[in-house]
Each structure stands twice: as structure tokens, then as C-alpha cells.
Design a protein around this motif. Structure first.
Motif, PDB file in Angstrom:
ATOM      1  N   TYR A  33       0.716  -1.054  -0.002  1.00 23.21           N
ATOM      2  CA  TYR A  33       0.083   0.142  -0.152  1.00 23.21           C
ATOM      3  C   TYR A  33       0.897   1.234   0.044  1.00 23.21           C
ATOM      4  N   GLU A  34       2.110   1.346  -0.379  1.00 26.88           N
ATOM      5  CA  GLU A  34       3.133   2.236  -0.212  1.00 26.88           C
ATOM      6  C   GLU A  34       2.568   3.503  -1.013  1.00 26.88           C
ATOM      7  N   THR A  35       1.833   3.421  -2.100  1.00 24.59           N
ATOM      8  CA  THR A  35       1.284   4.465  -2.956  1.00 24.59           C
ATOM      9  C   THR A  35       0.005   5.129  -2.458  1.00 24.59           C
ATOM     10  N   GLN A  36      -0.722   4.436  -1.754  1.00 25.60           N
ATOM     11  CA  GLN A  36      -1.995   4.911  -1.202  1.00 25.60           C
ATOM     12  C   GLN A  36      -2.073   6.248  -0.900  1.00 25.60           C
ATOM     13  N   TYR A  46       2.772  13.180 -12.459  1.00 29.80           N
ATOM     14  CA  TYR A  46       2.703  12.715 -13.803  1.00 29.80           C
ATOM     15  C   TYR A  46       1.531  13.380 -14.504  1.00 29.80           C
ATOM     16  N   SER A  47       1.114  14.340 -13.942  1.00 32.23           N
ATOM     17  CA  SER A  47      -0.112  15.172 -14.579  1.00 32.23           C
ATOM     18  C   SER A  47      -1.350  14.281 -15.054  1.00 32.23           C
ATOM     19  N   ILE A  48      -1.550  13.430 -14.070  1.00 33.41           N
ATOM     20  CA  ILE A  48      -2.891  12.732 -14.455  1.00 33.41           C
ATOM     21  C   ILE A  48      -4.120  12.764 -13.514  1.00 33.41           C
ATOM     22  N   ASP A  49      -5.054  12.152 -13.750  1.00 29.17           N
ATOM     23  CA  ASP A  49      -6.304  12.733 -13.003  1.00 29.17           C
ATOM     24  C   ASP A  49      -6.269  11.424 -11.689  1.00 29.17           C
ATOM     25  N   ALA A  50      -7.047  11.858 -10.700  1.00 26.78           N
ATOM     26  CA  ALA A  50      -7.084  10.829  -9.684  1.00 26.78           C
ATOM     27  C   ALA A  50      -7.329   9.288  -9.904  1.00 26.78           C
ATOM     28  N   PRO A  51      -8.330   9.173 -10.633  1.00 34.96           N
ATOM     29  CA  PRO A  51      -8.633   7.678 -10.934  1.00 34.96           C
ATOM     30  C   PRO A  51      -7.521   6.821 -11.553  1.00 34.96           C
ATOM     31  N   THR A  52      -6.721   7.497 -12.531  1.00 37.00           N
ATOM     32  CA  THR A  52      -5.397   7.009 -12.886  1.00 37.00           C
ATOM     33  C   THR A  52      -4.480   6.758 -11.737  1.00 37.00           C
ATOM     34  N   ALA A  53      -4.134   7.701 -11.185  1.00 40.71           N
ATOM     35  CA  ALA A  53      -3.077   7.663  -9.965  1.00 40.71           C
ATOM     36  C   ALA A  53      -3.569   6.548  -8.882  1.00 40.71           C
ATOM     37  N   SER A  54      -5.070   6.339  -8.964  1.00 35.88           N
ATOM     38  CA  SER A  54      -5.520   5.220  -7.935  1.00 35.88           C
ATOM     39  C   SER A  54      -5.160   3.876  -8.457  1.00 35.88           C
ATOM     40  N   LEU A  55      -4.961   3.522  -9.796  1.00 34.31           N
ATOM     41  CA  LEU A  55      -4.325   2.410 -10.435  1.00 34.31           C
ATOM     42  C   LEU A  55      -3.337   1.927  -9.561  1.00 34.31           C
ATOM     43  N   THR A  56      -2.174   2.920  -9.197  1.00 33.26           N
ATOM     44  CA  THR A  56      -1.065   2.352  -8.450  1.00 33.26           C
ATOM     45  C   THR A  56      -1.520   1.450  -7.377  1.00 33.26           C
ATOM     46  N   VAL A  57      -2.737   1.579  -6.722  1.00 31.72           N
ATOM     47  CA  VAL A  57      -3.100   0.746  -5.717  1.00 31.72           C
ATOM     48  C   VAL A  57      -3.741  -0.331  -6.206  1.00 31.72           C
ATOM     49  N   SER A  58      -4.825  -0.014  -7.186  1.00 32.32           N
ATOM     50  CA  SER A  58      -5.646  -1.237  -7.638  1.00 32.32           C
ATOM     51  C   SER A  58      -4.752  -2.152  -8.469  1.00 32.32           C
ATOM     52  N   ALA A  59      -3.833  -1.686  -9.170  1.00 34.57           N
ATOM     53  CA  ALA A  59      -3.046  -2.606 -10.034  1.00 34.57           C
ATOM     54  C   ALA A  59      -2.413  -3.787  -9.331  1.00 34.57           C
ATOM     55  N   THR A  60      -2.077  -3.316  -7.995  1.00 37.20           N
ATOM     56  CA  THR A  60      -1.067  -4.257  -7.022  1.00 37.20           C
ATOM     57  C   THR A  60      -2.170  -5.200  -6.617  1.00 37.20           C
ATOM     58  N   ASN A  61      -3.237  -4.735  -6.256  1.00 35.90           N
ATOM     59  CA  ASN A  61      -4.359  -5.718  -5.380  1.00 35.90           C
ATOM     60  C   ASN A  61      -5.011  -6.407  -6.543  1.00 35.90           C
ATOM     61  N   TYR A 145       1.489 -14.355  12.451  1.00 31.29           N
ATOM     62  CA  TYR A 145       1.542 -13.990  11.071  1.00 31.29           C
ATOM     63  C   TYR A 145       0.570 -12.694  10.392  1.00 31.29           C
ATOM     64  N   ILE A 146      -0.759 -12.912  10.900  1.00 32.87           N
ATOM     65  CA  ILE A 146      -1.471 -11.985  10.720  1.00 32.87           C
ATOM     66  C   ILE A 146      -1.161 -10.463  11.249  1.00 32.87           C
ATOM     67  N   ALA A 147      -0.634 -10.439  12.417  1.00 29.69           N
ATOM     68  CA  ALA A 147      -0.091  -9.460  12.999  1.00 29.69           C
ATOM     69  C   ALA A 147       0.967  -8.632  12.252  1.00 29.69           C
ATOM     70  N   GLY A 148       1.836  -9.796  11.590  1.00 29.47           N
ATOM     71  CA  GLY A 148       2.889  -8.999  10.878  1.00 29.47           C
ATOM     72  C   GLY A 148       2.093  -8.343   9.403  1.00 29.47           C
ATOM     73  N   ASN A 149       1.147  -8.886   9.007  1.00 31.13           N
ATOM     74  CA  ASN A 149       0.467  -8.312   7.760  1.00 31.13           C
ATOM     75  C   ASN A 149       0.058  -6.956   8.392  1.00 31.13           C
ATOM     76  N   THR A 150      -0.818  -6.816   9.401  1.00 34.93           N
ATOM     77  CA  THR A 150      -1.335  -5.717   9.990  1.00 34.93           C
ATOM     78  C   THR A 150      -0.119  -4.406  10.057  1.00 34.93           C
ATOM     79  N   ILE A 151       1.134  -5.154  10.742  1.00 34.06           N
ATOM     80  CA  ILE A 151       2.113  -4.080  10.963  1.00 34.06           C
ATOM     81  C   ILE A 151       2.689  -3.522   9.637  1.00 34.06           C
ATOM     82  N   GLY A 152       2.838  -4.495   8.659  1.00 37.72           N
ATOM     83  CA  GLY A 152       3.406  -4.117   7.652  1.00 37.72           C
ATOM     84  C   GLY A 152       2.159  -3.189   6.711  1.00 37.72           C
ATOM     85  N   GLY A 153       0.858  -3.555   6.763  1.00 40.93           N
ATOM     86  CA  GLY A 153       0.023  -2.700   6.000  1.00 40.93           C
ATOM     87  C   GLY A 153       0.180  -1.238   6.586  1.00 40.93           C
TER      88      GLY A 153
END
Length: 401
Positions: A33-36, A46-61, A145-153
């Protein structure tokens, strides 16, 4: 009994396994989630709109969701430890080159590749723990392990945003990548014995495991999957556009200040910690309904242009989400006659992250056209759909067959 590794005492081997999987979870979710929290900065750069910028989150997921099941099948062939180690290192290396992408298209493409690498860890980690640890030690290890996921997120949004305050958004991404790579190298070192394990040892680990059943959709599981999907539309979407709202008038907060709002995620840690106690007093259905009502109240409160009220609203939304998600996740992982619970959990995670992807993109579209009220309407509709779904499922179960 735990598996032995080259004569190593079980206790030491078990601790090394748990620490390795914990750090692997932290490392990959650190870059997931580093770009969120950097959507406004990426949009402007990059002079782009918000929906395009949000793809940096969506594409990874999306990539992560699509490759969870394939990786869960591949692990037994190449080795669980090898898959975990490779995923952690590749995800971190891709994160290191991310700040140097000259175009938004390449940035999104690298984020998609990151999602593929990241998927190898959640698709494998719990199965690896179940093979390496004794049944009595397994529940605690999965919790770690789940705690690690939470801490990382949480750290993904927090560290990146705070570093971007000092180093700019490029530097924020690079800092997070460096931390992830350092953790990845530690994971490789901790798993070094299993990385060189012979094929016979891996086969021993699978002895006695039941044959996988077809993809489970019956037993009401479709409703559980859909619950996770709808909940993640709300959670992923609201937090993706929260920074864009707070960096506008009347607050105009910096990336570092916005990053602090992600500490609200700790509400989820509290809810998941006490969910077991709540489940002794209330049914999962009732807890889910309570969670959705709380989340709706929280979403509506965020419409108030007051930072303290927004914090309260997002906290209620987060707590309500985790009530629904924790119950659905547990239900997807519960043994049912004729159902492969490992495959069921993988499918739940798949639709879960697809919900994150859709929520991130859809919230950006609505925010562009209708500002924050558009995001709130999306949240309320999705949460109401969960209530209807849960109510329908409950009536169907209680009706005579």
C-alpha cells in the motif's frame, strides 16, 4: 510434531520459522500500500487524474488477487520456503526501482508486477506454518503472521508518508523499499535451511493431507466471499481518497500529516484481538450486522468538516469493517463437510483484494466528480448491501428445507 531440520532442536526451528513468516508478512505488506497515501503527489507529478493515480493501488491488489490461488498450487512443487523468500525479495527489488519510473504507465506496470510477487507470501505462509509446526503451536503462529500483515500494512502508509515529508514522494517510496529489502534478506537468512531442503523432505510434509476438492461455492460460502468483497470496497476506497480530501481546503495537510491518519488502522487490531470474546456472546451474523451499522455511522460522520470528527468517523468505519471482515474470514477458513478450507480461504482473499482494487478506483472516480460525499455514498450503498445479503442468507438458512 514439528518437522526437524538437519537435527536442529524443534523449539529453535519453530521460533525461526515463526519469525521468518512474521517478517515476510511485514516486508510484503510494507510495499503493498506504499502509494495509497501519495495519490495527490503522484497525480501532480505525472499530470494525471485521480482515477489513473489510484491504479497504482488497484493494479497491485488486482495482481495479488489473481495470483493467490495459482501460487497456493505452485508452492508444493517449488517449496513453500523458496516461494516465500523469492516473493519477498522480488517485491522489494521492484519497490526500489519504482521511484525511477519516467511515466505513469510504467509506474502502474511495476506496481502490477509487485502484486504478483507479493501474492506468493499470503498464498503460502499459513500452509508453510501448518507443515512446519505442531498443531498446538499453529494457532498462535498464525496470529503472529496476521499481526505481521497488519503491522506491514500500517507501516506501508505511515513510513512512506512520513519519509515523503522529508525526502519527497520519490524518497518516501525508496525508503520504504529499502526497509522491505532489509527485512527480506533477514527472511532469506532465517529460511536458509529450508531453501536447500531436498524434495523428499518436502514430500514428507505433505503426507496425510487430504486431496483438494473442487472450488468451494456451496454451503453459503458465496455470501461470505461477497461480504468480504463489499467490505473491502468500503475500506480500500475510503482510505485511498482520504489523503486527497485532507490535502485540499480547508486543511491542506502534508503527506506526513496525512500518514498519521493511518494510525486509525490500530482500531482494527483492537477489534480483531477482542473478536473471539465478542463471538462468545454474539453470533457471527449479529456481529457483522453490528459492524455494518457502526461503519455506516462512521462514514456519515466523515462528512463533517472537522478533523476530530473525521478521525472519529474513520475509526468507527474501521472498527465496523473489521467486525465484518474478521467474521467472514473466519467463516471462510472454518472446516465444513466436503469443503477444502485452504482453497476456500484463498478464494476469500482473492475476492477480498479485488474489492480493494475496485474500491480504490471507484472512490477516485466518485471523488473527482462528487468530492468526498460521492465516496461516502459508495460506502453506505456497499454496507447496506452487506446488511441485505446477511439478512437474506440468514432467512434462507432458517427457512424449512
Amino acid at each position: 510434531m514439528s518437522l526437524m531440520t538437519d537435527g536442529e532442536p524443534n523449539a529453535t526451528s519453530d521460533r525461526r520459522t515463526v519469525v521468518a513468516v512474521f517478517l515476510a508478512g511485514v516486508a510484503v505488506f510494507l510495499v503493498l500500500y506504499e502509494t495509497q497515501g501519495l495519490i495527490p503527489a503522484i497525480r501532480d507529478a505525472y499530470s494525471i487524474d485521480a482515477p489513473t493515480a489510484s491504479l497504482t493501488v488497484s493494479a497491485t491488489n488486482v495482481a495479488m488477487a489473481c495470483f493467490l490461488i495459482p501460487f497456493s498450487l505452485l508452492a508444493s512443487r517449488i517449496g513453500h520456503a523458496r516461494q516465500i523468500a523469492a516473493g519477498v525479495i522480488v517485491a522489494a527489488v521492484l519497490a526500489l526501482i519504482l521511484p525511477f519510473m519516467p511515466s505513469a504507465e510504467l509506474l502502474i506496470a511495476v506496481r502490477f508486477l509487485q502484486g504478483i510477487a507479493i501474492a506468493s507470501v499470503p498464498a503460502t505462509a499459513m500452509a508453510y506454518l501448518s507443515l512446519r509446526l505442531s498443531p498446538s503451536a499453529l494457532p498462535g503462529a498464525i496470529g503472529v503472521y496476521i499481526a505481521g500483515n497488519t503491522i506491514g500494512g500500517l507501516s506501508s502508509r505511515l513510513l512512506t508518508g512520513l519519509a515523503a515529508e522529508v525526502l519527497g514522494w520519490h524518497g518516501g517510496l525508496a525508503f520504504t523499499a529499502a526497509v522491505s529489502l532489509a527485512l527480506g534478506l533477514i527472511v532469506v537468512w532465517l529460511l536458509r535451511r529450508d531453501l536447500t531442503a531436498t524434495a523428499p523432505k518436502r514430500r514428507v510434509a505433505h503426507e496425510g493431507q487430504p486431496r483438494r476438492s473442487p472450488i468451494p461455492l456451496g454451503h453459503g460460502l458465496w455470501a461470505i466471499y461477497l461480504t468480504g468483497f463489499l467490505c473491502m470496497i468500503v475500506f480500500g476506497g475510503s482510505f485511498t481518497m482520504l489523503g486527497s480530501r485532507l490535502q485540499r481546503d480547508p486543511w491542506q495537510l502534508s503527506e506526513g500529516a496525512v500518514a498519521l491518519f493511518f494510525l486509525i488502522y490500530l482500531v482494527g487490531t483492537v477489534v480483531t484481538t477482542y473478536y473471539g470474546r465478542l463471538a462468545l456472546r454474539f453470533t457471527r451474523t449479529r456481529l457483522t450486522l453490528i459492524g455494518m451499522v457502526v461503519a455506516v455511522i462512521g462514514a456519515v460522520l466523515t462528512l463533517v468538516n472537522s478533523l476530530p470528527v473525521i478521525v472519529i468517523g474513520m475509526s468507527l468505519l474501521t472498527g465496523g469493517f473489521f467486525l465484518g471482515h474478521t467474521g467472514a474470514s473466519a467463516a471462510a477458513s472454518t472446516a465444513r463437510p466436503g469443503v477444502d478450507t485452504t482453497r476456500s480461504a484463498a478464494i476469500y482473499l482473492t475476492v477480498y483484494y479485488l474489492g480493494t482494487s475496485l474500491g480504490a478506483w471507484l472512490s477516485a472516480v466518485l471523488f473527482t466528480d462528487y468530492a468526498w460525499p460521492g465516496v461516502v455514498v459508495m460506502c453506505v450503498i456497499s454496507l447496506a448491501a452487506v446488511v441485505v445479503l446477511v439478512g437474506f442468507t440468514q432467512r434462507h438458512r432458517s427457512s424449512p428445507s
